[in-house]
Design a protein around this motif. Structure first.
Motif, PDB file in Angstrom:
ATOM      1  N   ILE A  22     -19.809  53.987  -4.082  1.00 32.24           N
ATOM      2  CA  ILE A  22     -21.373  53.888  -4.581  1.00 32.24           C
ATOM      3  C   ILE A  22     -22.235  54.600  -3.122  1.00 32.24           C
ATOM      4  O   ILE A  22     -23.121  55.577  -3.797  1.00 32.24           O
ATOM      5  CB  ILE A  22     -22.023  52.598  -5.023  1.00 32.24           C
ATOM      6  N   ALA A  23     -21.730  54.545  -2.199  1.00 25.36           N
ATOM      7  CA  ALA A  23     -22.485  55.093  -0.998  1.00 25.36           C
ATOM      8  C   ALA A  23     -21.343  56.374  -0.861  1.00 25.36           C
ATOM      9  O   ALA A  23     -20.392  56.271  -0.288  1.00 25.36           O
ATOM     10  CB  ALA A  23     -22.563  54.311   0.064  1.00 25.36           C
ATOM     11  N   LEU A  74     -15.794  44.041  -0.288  1.00 24.39           N
ATOM     12  CA  LEU A  74     -16.092  44.875  -0.981  1.00 24.39           C
ATOM     13  C   LEU A  74     -16.676  44.405  -2.461  1.00 24.39           C
ATOM     14  O   LEU A  74     -15.867  43.320  -2.797  1.00 24.39           O
ATOM     15  CB  LEU A  74     -14.798  45.861  -1.441  1.00 24.39           C
ATOM     16  N   ALA A  75     -17.553  44.915  -2.868  1.00 27.13           N
ATOM     17  CA  ALA A  75     -18.082  44.548  -4.308  1.00 27.13           C
ATOM     18  C   ALA A  75     -18.047  45.391  -5.371  1.00 27.13           C
ATOM     19  O   ALA A  75     -18.391  46.767  -5.109  1.00 27.13           O
ATOM     20  CB  ALA A  75     -19.545  43.959  -4.214  1.00 27.13           C
ATOM     21  N   VAL A  76     -17.510  45.097  -6.374  1.00 28.59           N
ATOM     22  CA  VAL A  76     -17.263  46.145  -7.573  1.00 28.59           C
ATOM     23  C   VAL A  76     -18.335  45.935  -8.467  1.00 28.59           C
ATOM     24  O   VAL A  76     -18.289  44.608  -9.023  1.00 28.59           O
ATOM     25  CB  VAL A  76     -15.752  45.984  -8.164  1.00 28.59           C
ATOM     26  N   VAL A  77     -19.129  46.839  -8.869  1.00 28.77           N
ATOM     27  CA  VAL A  77     -20.373  46.560  -9.730  1.00 28.77           C
ATOM     28  C   VAL A  77     -19.919  47.703 -11.097  1.00 28.77           C
ATOM     29  O   VAL A  77     -19.486  48.586 -11.009  1.00 28.77           O
ATOM     30  CB  VAL A  77     -21.472  47.092  -8.960  1.00 28.77           C
ATOM     31  N   ALA A  78     -20.128  46.835 -12.107  1.00 30.42           N
ATOM     32  CA  ALA A  78     -19.602  47.428 -13.348  1.00 30.42           C
ATOM     33  C   ALA A  78     -20.671  48.420 -13.780  1.00 30.42           C
ATOM     34  O   ALA A  78     -21.368  47.926 -14.941  1.00 30.42           O
ATOM     35  CB  ALA A  78     -18.984  46.380 -14.388  1.00 30.42           C
ATOM     36  N   THR A  79     -21.076  49.463 -13.275  1.00 34.20           N
ATOM     37  CA  THR A  79     -21.903  50.422 -13.790  1.00 34.20           C
ATOM     38  C   THR A  79     -21.499  51.425 -13.482  1.00 34.20           C
ATOM     39  O   THR A  79     -20.917  51.866 -12.241  1.00 34.20           O
ATOM     40  CB  THR A  79     -23.325  50.077 -13.579  1.00 34.20           C
ATOM     41  N   ALA A  80     -21.979  52.932 -13.926  1.00 36.11           N
ATOM     42  CA  ALA A  80     -21.898  54.148 -13.354  1.00 36.11           C
ATOM     43  C   ALA A  80     -22.401  54.440 -11.984  1.00 36.11           C
ATOM     44  O   ALA A  80     -23.412  53.574 -11.761  1.00 36.11           O
ATOM     45  CB  ALA A  80     -22.544  55.164 -14.359  1.00 36.11           C
ATOM     46  N   PRO A  81     -21.652  55.232 -11.132  1.00 39.12           N
ATOM     47  CA  PRO A  81     -22.008  55.049  -9.746  1.00 39.12           C
ATOM     48  C   PRO A  81     -23.496  55.624  -9.490  1.00 39.12           C
ATOM     49  O   PRO A  81     -24.283  55.352  -8.657  1.00 39.12           O
ATOM     50  CB  PRO A  81     -21.206  56.461  -9.435  1.00 39.12           C
TER      51      PRO A  81
END
Length: 216
Positions: A22-23, A74-81
């Motif tokens: 994401i970053a 590490l956090a995985v976020v379920a949305t588009a980058p």
């Protein structure tokens, strides 16, 4: 609540992944940590989820203490980058973040997605929760979510709406993975309490203890 999958358990090999960061514009993979450091992996939903938004803040508070032990987070976020980048531009976090709108990592790690049944829908209106303690009293799951959304003033985007339609009622999971790629600790939402566990995280003592043991 019908559960059809079994999550990856302690002692098992952690499934590999490579997800958009994401970053920045690169990928983040499990191989980035293998042989270098243990990893505290959090598999969350999209930013539409008020419980997930709160959990990101809580997990961010643990990041420095885990890093001091030698454990990366590490956090995985379920949305588009691009959706996540806009959100975190205004709500920065120290957590390393990756995007997985398709929930491929959730599937690989066996995080359950309960079947939507009349019994589940009834439970959403009858099971009461107050996972962060910020509500005046426990409320039915569906009502608790609405109250938190209103409190946040969070406005759904079209991306959020698409995430909801694909994801609900996917559960969430946390995994402590050692530097050889073996899962040493796992927490799956609702595994112990049923739907009463929606939105809850393990205690700070449990998470930091798991990190300490994994780094030893």
């Amino acid at each position: 609540m019908a559960i059809t999958t079994q999550p990856v358990a302690p002692g098992e090999l952690a499934p590999g992944f490579a997800l958009p960061a994401i970053a920045g514009s690169g990928l983040i993979s499990l191989d980035d940590y293998r042989g270098r450091s243990p990893l505290f992996l959090s598999l969350l939903l999209g930013l539409w989820c008020p419980f997930c938004r709160r959990q990101l803040v809580q997990l961010g508070a643990f990041e420095g203490r885990l890093k001091a032990m030698g454990v990366e987070s590490l956090a995985v976020v379920a949305t588009a980058p691009e959706n996540a980048r806009l959100y975190f531009k205004f709500r920065p976090t120290r957590l390393a973040l990756a995007a997985d709108p398709a929930l491929s990592t959730h599937r690989a790690y066996g995080i359950p997605k309960p079947e939507v049944t009349p019994a589940l829908l009834e439970a959403m209106e009858t099971v009461r929760i107050n996972p962060t303690g910020e509500l005046p009293e426990p409320l039915p799951i569906s009502q608790a979510g609405k109250v938190l959304q209103e409190r946040d003033g969070y406005a759904f985007t079209p991306a959020d709406q698409g995430d909801v339609e694909r994801q609900w009622p996917q559960l969430k999971g946390l995994f402590m993975i050692d530097r050889t790629g073996i899962v040493r600790w796992a927490y799956v939402e609702c595994a112990a309490e049923g739907l009463a566990g929606i939105g809850k995280l393990p205690s700070e003592e449990e998470i930091l203890g798991a990190g300490r043991a994994c780094a030893a």
